[in-house]
Write a protein that holds these residues in place. Sequence first.
Motif, PDB file in Angstrom:
ATOM      1  N   PRO A 152       0.877  -3.650   9.856  1.00 21.83           N
ATOM      2  CA  PRO A 152       0.583  -3.039  11.152  1.00 21.83           C
ATOM      3  C   PRO A 152       0.587  -1.505  11.100  1.00 21.83           C
ATOM      4  O   PRO A 152       0.088  -0.864  12.017  1.00 21.83           O
ATOM      5  N   ASN A 153       1.093  -0.937  10.025  1.00 17.73           N
ATOM      6  CA  ASN A 153       1.169   0.513   9.889  1.00 17.73           C
ATOM      7  C   ASN A 153      -0.122   1.111   9.312  1.00 17.73           C
ATOM      8  O   ASN A 153      -0.607   2.117   9.793  1.00 17.73           O
ATOM      9  N   ASN A 211       0.819  -1.204   0.000  1.00 19.84           N
ATOM     10  CA  ASN A 211       0.000   0.000   0.000  1.00 19.84           C
ATOM     11  C   ASN A 211       0.862   1.267   0.000  1.00 19.84           C
ATOM     12  O   ASN A 211       0.355   2.374   0.083  1.00 19.84           O
ATOM     13  N   GLU A 212       2.182   1.074  -0.071  1.00 26.56           N
ATOM     14  CA  GLU A 212       3.149   2.161  -0.131  1.00 26.56           C
ATOM     15  C   GLU A 212       3.050   3.138   1.043  1.00 26.56           C
ATOM     16  O   GLU A 212       3.205   4.345   0.888  1.00 26.56           O
ATOM     17  N   ASP A 254      -4.469  -5.195   3.809  1.00 24.15           N
ATOM     18  CA  ASP A 254      -4.491  -6.655   3.816  1.00 24.15           C
ATOM     19  C   ASP A 254      -3.828  -7.168   2.539  1.00 24.15           C
ATOM     20  O   ASP A 254      -4.312  -6.933   1.440  1.00 24.15           O
ATOM     21  N   HIS A 255      -2.735  -7.892   2.683  1.00 19.00           N
ATOM     22  CA  HIS A 255      -1.970  -8.406   1.548  1.00 19.00           C
ATOM     23  C   HIS A 255      -2.448  -9.774   1.090  1.00 19.00           C
ATOM     24  O   HIS A 255      -1.955 -10.296   0.092  1.00 19.00           O
ATOM     25  N   LEU A 256      -3.399 -10.369   1.795  1.00 19.26           N
ATOM     26  CA  LEU A 256      -3.801 -11.736   1.480  1.00 19.26           C
ATOM     27  C   LEU A 256      -4.413 -11.867   0.090  1.00 19.26           C
ATOM     28  O   LEU A 256      -3.985 -12.697  -0.703  1.00 19.26           O
ATOM     29  N   ASN A 257      -5.415 -11.077  -0.232  1.00 24.13           N
ATOM     30  CA  ASN A 257      -6.105 -11.250  -1.510  1.00 24.13           C
ATOM     31  C   ASN A 257      -5.173 -11.075  -2.708  1.00 24.13           C
ATOM     32  O   ASN A 257      -5.175 -11.921  -3.607  1.00 24.13           O
TER      33      ASN A 257
END
Length: 95
Positions: A73-74, A52-53, A78-81
């Motif tokens: 955490p920042n 998400n940069e 969500d990186h899963l998809n």
Amino acid sequence: MFVQNCEFCQTTLKADSLPEIKQRGKEHLASNHHESFAELFAEKYAGRRCGNECGYTFPDDVSRVANSAFVCPNCDHDHLNPLVTQYVFWRIKRQ
């Protein structure tokens, strides 16, 4: 016909369309291999920046990345998809 072989359990998924095999692959991973996929995520994202940069960099320690449950955490991205979509796509074959 489209097929995808699961590397975690040797199951072969089949579908008539590309969107259908993608969906089946995602559902199969979520239902049967969440822990294994979390380990794969940790290996892939250790030391990498958030997609998400936001500026966050995942720790180099794989065990700490695995505890993140795919979420930055920042910024809570969500990186899963995206990861599952890419993972499934590269394992689809046309028969």
